[in-house]
Motif scaffolding. Structure first.
Motif, mmCIF file in Angstrom:
data_model
loop_
_atom_site.group_PDB
_atom_site.id
_atom_site.type_symbol
_atom_site.label_atom_id
_atom_site.label_comp_id
_atom_site.label_asym_id
_atom_site.label_seq_id
_atom_site.Cartn_x
_atom_site.Cartn_y
_atom_site.Cartn_z
ATOM 1 N N VAL A 1 -37.429 -6.197 28.176
ATOM 2 C CA VAL A 1 -38.183 -5.367 28.862
ATOM 3 C C VAL A 1 -37.462 -5.658 30.110
ATOM 4 N N PRO A 2 -36.071 -4.579 30.547
ATOM 5 C CA PRO A 2 -35.204 -5.842 32.292
ATOM 6 C C PRO A 2 -36.113 -5.749 33.239
ATOM 7 N N SER A 3 -36.920 -4.903 33.661
ATOM 8 C CA SER A 3 -37.623 -4.973 34.138
ATOM 9 C C SER A 3 -38.937 -6.132 34.961
ATOM 10 N N LEU A 4 -38.743 -6.839 33.667
ATOM 11 C CA LEU A 4 -40.022 -7.897 33.973
ATOM 12 C C LEU A 4 -40.333 -8.828 34.899
ATOM 13 N N PRO A 5 -41.250 -8.829 35.456
ATOM 14 C CA PRO A 5 -40.919 -8.936 36.977
ATOM 15 C C PRO A 5 -40.528 -10.672 36.989
ATOM 16 N N SER A 6 -41.619 -11.537 35.608
ATOM 17 C CA SER A 6 -40.861 -12.607 36.025
ATOM 18 C C SER A 6 -41.196 -14.062 34.673
ATOM 19 N N ASP B 1 -37.054 -11.291 29.995
ATOM 20 C CA ASP B 1 -36.761 -9.947 30.168
ATOM 21 C C ASP B 1 -37.187 -9.667 28.286
ATOM 22 N N ARG B 2 -38.041 -10.509 28.647
ATOM 23 C CA ARG B 2 -38.503 -10.678 26.640
ATOM 24 C C ARG B 2 -40.156 -10.009 26.585
ATOM 25 N N VAL B 3 -40.905 -9.485 25.674
ATOM 26 C CA VAL B 3 -42.275 -9.855 26.038
ATOM 27 C C VAL B 3 -42.619 -10.123 24.478
ATOM 28 N N TRP B 4 -43.653 -10.772 24.128
ATOM 29 C CA TRP B 4 -44.571 -10.168 22.895
ATOM 30 C C TRP B 4 -45.993 -9.968 22.712
ATOM 31 N N LEU B 5 -45.597 -8.662 22.250
ATOM 32 C CA LEU B 5 -47.264 -7.548 22.351
ATOM 33 C C LEU B 5 -47.214 -7.841 21.046
ATOM 34 N N THR B 6 -49.215 -8.130 21.048
ATOM 35 C CA THR B 6 -49.455 -7.113 19.602
ATOM 36 C C THR B 6 -50.615 -6.156 19.896
ATOM 37 N N ALA C 1 -49.387 2.202 28.811
ATOM 38 C CA ALA C 1 -49.972 2.625 29.536
ATOM 39 C C ALA C 1 -50.946 1.351 30.745
ATOM 40 N N VAL C 2 -50.268 0.250 30.257
ATOM 41 C CA VAL C 2 -50.723 -0.572 31.075
ATOM 42 C C VAL C 2 -49.876 -1.137 32.346
ATOM 43 N N VAL C 3 -48.034 -1.167 32.429
ATOM 44 C CA VAL C 3 -47.180 -1.020 33.532
ATOM 45 C C VAL C 3 -46.457 -0.605 33.288
ATOM 46 N N ASP C 4 -45.715 -0.067 34.184
ATOM 47 C CA ASP C 4 -44.789 0.588 34.360
ATOM 48 C C ASP C 4 -43.456 -0.087 34.377
#
Length: 375
Positions: A224-229, A250-255, A283-286
């Motif tokens: 996720v390159p646009s991850l704010p922090s 720029d990384r997110v773990w998601l389930t 559907a949660v973040v842009d």
């Protein structure tokens, strides 16, 4: 007090932690069917310590484990196993009842503050209007914690045998004869810390199962390159449909918070679950998803009432249950291991655990319910 020889079945976080505790008081052998300890649930954790996770029955164990994880004895580990995170529970207007229930369930136990979630998650879509901040949440260094217990187990004279599956066991006199792929061995006490295989191990020992069910949980690592922090909180859906947390830059773990019944196995992710997770995330973040870099699955094993199962089997002497930890076995491990060790030794638990009611976790609760149905 001297103890009989103890064999612990399972070398994940549960078996390693309890083995290390018991090795100070007797001879302990941990049997691990894989060639690598912690290969299954322990090695696939999303790695956080959150007091509300698992519900009110689990929270006392999590809370008691916090100080032990934050400031362990230097002889056990140099530094903390925890690092800052926080949890933001979010919901839409339709989740108001779930928000209120969360706050009510942990009133006086966990500090939960209603907040505007948009203040904490840049790019949050406008329909997510409800928020509850759980500031105490921390990340856990799972690998370091597991290895610390394995080192302590060895230092105290305990041993682990890898690639050693329990095939069967039977009572002989006051002890057990265990058949493994490496040949037979004798012991006085069997501890069932086999995770998703707990009921299978029980049956191989001639013990009635308690209904522990493995449930598959899918996780994906997104780019996720646009991850704010990377320091944003763990974001958890009040409706139980997802959670996600930053994992470095720029990384997110998601389930998708899935719970699919599964036989005990080397769990693999389902593509449908991964796609569902990404759809819920979007559907949660842009924040645009540039790619799915990695995906995995693990088995979270629950008893019928979703509370852990810690205690001697009421119908089989010398058989101790240490299973059913669901997805919270790592965050509760220090307290759970100390509590179980005190039950095995017939000793009072240490002061941090004195207020915990061990009867909540006793396997006898399942036997009595079966008896009532029969009568």
């Amino acid at each position: 007090m001297s103890l009989p020889d103890i064999v612990i079945v399972g070398g994940g976080m549960a078996g390693a932690s309890l083995g290390a505790e018991l090795a100070a008081h007797g001879r302990v052998l941990v049997l691990e069917m894989e060639r690598q300890a912690g290969y299954h649930a322990t090695g696939r954790s999303v790695a956080f310590w959150e007091e509300t996770y698992g519900g009110p029955a689990v929270q006392p164990l999590t809370t008691a484990s916090g100080p032990m994880l934050a400031a362990p004895d230097p002889a056990f580990h140099d530094g903390s196993f925890l690092s800052p995170r926080r949890t933001l529970h979010i919901g839409r207007a339709s989740d108001e009842a779930a928000r209120d229930a969360l706050i009510a369930d942990f009133a006086g136990r966990v500090d939960l503050q209603p907040v505007d979630p948009a203040d904490y998650v840049p790019g949050l879509r406008p329909d997510w209007t409800l928020g509850v901040m759980e500031a105490s949440c921390r990340d856990i260094d799972v690998a370091a914690l597991h290895q610390a217990w394995l080192r302590l187990l060895r230092r105290r004279g305990g041993a682990m045998r890898l690639g050693a599956r329990l095939i069967s066991a039977r009572r002989e006199g006051h002890g057990w004869r265990i058949e493994t792929g490496d040949g037979p061995l004798d012991c006085g006490l069997i501890v069932n810390a086999a995770g998703a295989w707990a009921d299978d191990v029980a049956q191989a020992c001639g013990v009635a199962p308690v209904g522990i069910t493995p449930l598959r949980r899918t996780v994906a690592q997104l780019r996720v390159p646009s991850l704010p922090s990377p320091d944003l909180p763990l974001v958890m859906d009040l409706g139980g449909g997802f959670y996600f947390k930053p994992e470095g830059r720029d990384r997110v773990w998601l389930t998708p918070h899935d719970e699919v019944p599964s036989p005990p196995c080397d769990a693999a992710p389902e593509e449908m679950a991964v796609a569902q997770a990404v759809a819920r995330f979007e559907a949660v973040v842009d924040w645009p998803v540039a790619g799915i870099e990695h995906r995995w699955a693990g088995l979270r094993s629950f008893a019928p009432d979703r509370a852990p199962v810690y205690g001697f089997d009421p119908d089989m002497p010398g058989f101790f249950w240490f299973a059913g930890q669901g997805g919270f076995g790592i965050q509760t491990a220090p307290a759970a291991a100390q509590l179980a060790a005190s039950l095995i030794r017939g000793a009072a638990p240490p002061d941090p655990l004195a207020a915990i009611d061990a009867a909540t976790y006793d396997p006898a609760r399942f036997r009595s319910s079966i008896a009532r149905l029969v009568l």
